[in-house]
Design a protein around this motif. Sequence first.
Motif, PDB file in Angstrom:
ATOM      1  N   GLY A  48       0.819  -1.211   0.000  1.00  0.00           N
ATOM      2  CA  GLY A  48       0.000   0.000   0.000  1.00  0.00           C
ATOM      3  C   GLY A  48       0.850   1.257   0.000  1.00  0.00           C
ATOM      4  O   GLY A  48       0.558   2.220  -0.724  1.00  0.00           O
ATOM      5  N   GLN A  49       1.917   1.266   0.789  1.00  0.00           N
ATOM      6  CA  GLN A  49       2.836   2.413   0.837  1.00  0.00           C
ATOM      7  C   GLN A  49       3.511   2.627  -0.509  1.00  0.00           C
ATOM      8  O   GLN A  49       3.645   3.758  -0.975  1.00  0.00           O
ATOM      9  CB  GLN A  49       3.906   2.198   1.911  1.00  0.00           C
ATOM     10  CG  GLN A  49       3.410   2.263   3.321  1.00  0.00           C
ATOM     11  CD  GLN A  49       4.484   1.819   4.318  1.00  0.00           C
ATOM     12  OE1 GLN A  49       5.646   1.637   3.978  1.00  0.00           O
ATOM     13  NE2 GLN A  49       4.076   1.619   5.555  1.00  0.00           N
ATOM     14  N   LEU A  50       3.945   1.540  -1.139  1.00  0.00           N
ATOM     15  CA  LEU A  50       4.622   1.642  -2.438  1.00  0.00           C
ATOM     16  C   LEU A  50       3.674   2.160  -3.514  1.00  0.00           C
ATOM     17  O   LEU A  50       4.051   2.997  -4.341  1.00  0.00           O
ATOM     18  CB  LEU A  50       5.206   0.292  -2.848  1.00  0.00           C
ATOM     19  CG  LEU A  50       6.375  -0.216  -2.004  1.00  0.00           C
ATOM     20  CD1 LEU A  50       6.704  -1.657  -2.350  1.00  0.00           C
ATOM     21  CD2 LEU A  50       7.591   0.674  -2.174  1.00  0.00           C
ATOM     22  N   LEU A  51       2.447   1.677  -3.509  1.00  0.00           N
ATOM     23  CA  LEU A  51       1.453   2.147  -4.477  1.00  0.00           C
ATOM     24  C   LEU A  51       1.172   3.638  -4.280  1.00  0.00           C
ATOM     25  O   LEU A  51       1.086   4.394  -5.245  1.00  0.00           O
ATOM     26  CB  LEU A  51       0.158   1.347  -4.349  1.00  0.00           C
ATOM     27  CG  LEU A  51       0.179  -0.058  -4.924  1.00  0.00           C
ATOM     28  CD1 LEU A  51      -1.036  -0.843  -4.458  1.00  0.00           C
ATOM     29  CD2 LEU A  51       0.255  -0.022  -6.434  1.00  0.00           C
ATOM     30  N   GLN A  52       1.041   4.046  -3.038  1.00  0.00           N
ATOM     31  CA  GLN A  52       0.771   5.449  -2.735  1.00  0.00           C
ATOM     32  C   GLN A  52       1.960   6.320  -3.148  1.00  0.00           C
ATOM     33  O   GLN A  52       1.779   7.389  -3.721  1.00  0.00           O
ATOM     34  CB  GLN A  52       0.475   5.610  -1.249  1.00  0.00           C
ATOM     35  CG  GLN A  52      -0.044   6.973  -0.886  1.00  0.00           C
ATOM     36  CD  GLN A  52      -0.488   7.026   0.570  1.00  0.00           C
ATOM     37  OE1 GLN A  52       0.092   6.363   1.439  1.00  0.00           O
ATOM     38  NE2 GLN A  52      -1.518   7.801   0.830  1.00  0.00           N
ATOM     39  N   ALA A  53       3.182   5.864  -2.878  1.00  0.00           N
ATOM     40  CA  ALA A  53       4.375   6.618  -3.251  1.00  0.00           C
ATOM     41  C   ALA A  53       4.502   6.772  -4.761  1.00  0.00           C
ATOM     42  O   ALA A  53       4.991   7.787  -5.248  1.00  0.00           O
ATOM     43  CB  ALA A  53       5.624   5.937  -2.681  1.00  0.00           C
ATOM     44  N   GLU A  54       4.058   5.763  -5.499  1.00  0.00           N
ATOM     45  CA  GLU A  54       4.101   5.797  -6.959  1.00  0.00           C
ATOM     46  C   GLU A  54       2.942   6.614  -7.531  1.00  0.00           C
ATOM     47  O   GLU A  54       2.929   6.907  -8.725  1.00  0.00           O
ATOM     48  CB  GLU A  54       4.037   4.378  -7.532  1.00  0.00           C
ATOM     49  CG  GLU A  54       5.265   3.542  -7.285  1.00  0.00           C
ATOM     50  CD  GLU A  54       6.437   3.971  -8.130  1.00  0.00           C
ATOM     51  OE1 GLU A  54       6.231   4.336  -9.306  1.00  0.00           O
ATOM     52  OE2 GLU A  54       7.558   3.953  -7.615  1.00  0.00           O
ATOM     53  N   GLY A  55       1.954   6.932  -6.689  1.00  0.00           N
ATOM     54  CA  GLY A  55       0.760   7.606  -7.183  1.00  0.00           C
ATOM     55  C   GLY A  55      -0.030   6.709  -8.103  1.00  0.00           C
ATOM     56  O   GLY A  55      -0.673   7.161  -9.043  1.00  0.00           O
ATOM     57  N   ALA A  77      -2.442  -2.988  -9.360  1.00  0.00           N
ATOM     58  CA  ALA A  77      -2.413  -4.144  -8.464  1.00  0.00           C
ATOM     59  C   ALA A  77      -1.009  -4.740  -8.476  1.00  0.00           C
ATOM     60  O   ALA A  77      -0.247  -4.550  -9.427  1.00  0.00           O
ATOM     61  CB  ALA A  77      -3.425  -5.189  -8.919  1.00  0.00           C
ATOM     62  N   LEU A  78      -0.677  -5.450  -7.420  1.00  0.00           N
ATOM     63  CA  LEU A  78       0.585  -6.177  -7.373  1.00  0.00           C
ATOM     64  C   LEU A  78       0.383  -7.501  -8.093  1.00  0.00           C
ATOM     65  O   LEU A  78      -0.449  -8.314  -7.696  1.00  0.00           O
ATOM     66  CB  LEU A  78       1.011  -6.438  -5.930  1.00  0.00           C
ATOM     67  CG  LEU A  78       2.275  -7.288  -5.769  1.00  0.00           C
ATOM     68  CD1 LEU A  78       3.501  -6.536  -6.282  1.00  0.00           C
ATOM     69  CD2 LEU A  78       2.455  -7.715  -4.325  1.00  0.00           C
ATOM     70  N   ARG A  79       1.106  -7.699  -9.176  1.00  0.00           N
ATOM     71  CA  ARG A  79       1.046  -8.979  -9.884  1.00  0.00           C
ATOM     72  C   ARG A  79       2.155  -9.866  -9.329  1.00  0.00           C
ATOM     73  O   ARG A  79       3.327  -9.492  -9.281  1.00  0.00           O
ATOM     74  CB  ARG A  79       1.226  -8.812 -11.383  1.00  0.00           C
ATOM     75  CG  ARG A  79       1.137 -10.156 -12.121  1.00  0.00           C
ATOM     76  CD  ARG A  79       1.118 -10.025 -13.611  1.00  0.00           C
ATOM     77  NE  ARG A  79      -0.116  -9.437 -14.105  1.00  0.00           N
ATOM     78  CZ  ARG A  79      -1.247 -10.108 -14.322  1.00  0.00           C
ATOM     79  NH1 ARG A  79      -1.309 -11.404 -14.067  1.00  0.00           N
ATOM     80  NH2 ARG A  79      -2.309  -9.489 -14.800  1.00  0.00           N
ATOM     81  N   GLU A 113       8.154 -13.538  -9.627  1.00  0.00           N
ATOM     82  CA  GLU A 113       8.207 -12.232 -10.271  1.00  0.00           C
ATOM     83  C   GLU A 113       7.092 -11.388  -9.662  1.00  0.00           C
ATOM     84  O   GLU A 113       5.960 -11.853  -9.526  1.00  0.00           O
ATOM     85  CB  GLU A 113       7.985 -12.419 -11.774  1.00  0.00           C
ATOM     86  CG  GLU A 113       8.144 -11.172 -12.583  1.00  0.00           C
ATOM     87  CD  GLU A 113       7.994 -11.465 -14.067  1.00  0.00           C
ATOM     88  OE1 GLU A 113       6.852 -11.763 -14.503  1.00  0.00           O
ATOM     89  OE2 GLU A 113       9.003 -11.401 -14.777  1.00  0.00           O
ATOM     90  N   MET A 114       7.411 -10.150  -9.269  1.00  0.00           N
ATOM     91  CA  MET A 114       6.426  -9.237  -8.698  1.00  0.00           C
ATOM     92  C   MET A 114       6.593  -7.871  -9.323  1.00  0.00           C
ATOM     93  O   MET A 114       7.718  -7.369  -9.416  1.00  0.00           O
ATOM     94  CB  MET A 114       6.601  -9.134  -7.185  1.00  0.00           C
ATOM     95  CG  MET A 114       6.193 -10.373  -6.441  1.00  0.00           C
ATOM     96  SD  MET A 114       6.356 -10.198  -4.675  1.00  0.00           S
ATOM     97  CE  MET A 114       8.052 -10.723  -4.455  1.00  0.00           C
ATOM     98  N   PHE A 115       5.471  -7.283  -9.743  1.00  0.00           N
ATOM     99  CA  PHE A 115       5.488  -5.926 -10.290  1.00  0.00           C
ATOM    100  C   PHE A 115       4.075  -5.369 -10.254  1.00  0.00           C
ATOM    101  O   PHE A 115       3.094  -6.118 -10.113  1.00  0.00           O
ATOM    102  CB  PHE A 115       6.050  -5.908 -11.716  1.00  0.00           C
ATOM    103  CG  PHE A 115       5.322  -6.805 -12.691  1.00  0.00           C
ATOM    104  CD1 PHE A 115       4.282  -6.318 -13.476  1.00  0.00           C
ATOM    105  CD2 PHE A 115       5.671  -8.143 -12.826  1.00  0.00           C
ATOM    106  CE1 PHE A 115       3.619  -7.140 -14.367  1.00  0.00           C
ATOM    107  CE2 PHE A 115       5.009  -8.975 -13.717  1.00  0.00           C
ATOM    108  CZ  PHE A 115       3.979  -8.475 -14.490  1.00  0.00           C
ATOM    109  N   PHE A 116       3.965  -4.052 -10.350  1.00  0.00           N
ATOM    110  CA  PHE A 116       2.650  -3.410 -10.385  1.00  0.00           C
ATOM    111  C   PHE A 116       2.106  -3.474 -11.798  1.00  0.00           C
ATOM    112  O   PHE A 116       2.821  -3.256 -12.765  1.00  0.00           O
ATOM    113  CB  PHE A 116       2.744  -1.962  -9.905  1.00  0.00           C
ATOM    114  CG  PHE A 116       3.090  -1.860  -8.444  1.00  0.00           C
ATOM    115  CD1 PHE A 116       2.350  -2.539  -7.490  1.00  0.00           C
ATOM    116  CD2 PHE A 116       4.156  -1.097  -8.033  1.00  0.00           C
ATOM    117  CE1 PHE A 116       2.668  -2.462  -6.141  1.00  0.00           C
ATOM    118  CE2 PHE A 116       4.483  -0.999  -6.686  1.00  0.00           C
ATOM    119  CZ  PHE A 116       3.734  -1.682  -5.736  1.00  0.00           C
ATOM    120  N   ASP A 117       0.807  -3.784 -11.904  1.00  0.00           N
ATOM    121  CA  ASP A 117       0.205  -4.014 -13.203  1.00  0.00           C
ATOM    122  C   ASP A 117      -1.231  -3.503 -13.206  1.00  0.00           C
ATOM    123  O   ASP A 117      -1.940  -3.600 -12.205  1.00  0.00           O
ATOM    124  CB  ASP A 117       0.229  -5.519 -13.499  1.00  0.00           C
ATOM    125  CG  ASP A 117      -0.065  -5.873 -14.942  1.00  0.00           C
ATOM    126  OD1 ASP A 117      -0.222  -4.949 -15.770  1.00  0.00           O
ATOM    127  OD2 ASP A 117      -0.134  -7.073 -15.241  1.00  0.00           O
TER     128      ASP A 117
END
Length: 109
Positions: free
Chosen positions: A13-20, A25-27, A41-45
């Motif tokens: 949640g913190q990382l998503l907020q920091a990225e705006g 979602a976290l894939r 493998e993990m990345f925002f998608d």
Amino acid sequence: MITLTETATSKVGQLLQAEGAEDLALRVAVRPGGCSGFSYEMFFDGDFAADDSVTNFGDDGKVRVVVDAASAQLLEGATLDYKDGLEQSGFAVTNPNATRSCGCGQSFS
């Protein structure tokens, strides 16, 4: 489907907020490769397929995790945690389906 600990949910949640990028979602995926056969493998998608599984985490349900159908089988019962300490730092997957893993913890079979 993989589950997230409270610590991992908070960090994502913190990382998503920091990225705006709170609409992403976290894939979490499993790919062939690594020294033990498969690697995580993990990345925002924001691009989901019809057969993806999407699960919401957190009190407000804003942290979403998406897993493709092929990876879901290998991640069934797995847990994603986040550690922030002197010995270990970062995300770690505990996977009951892994019969063997490498020393770095990034690949399994």
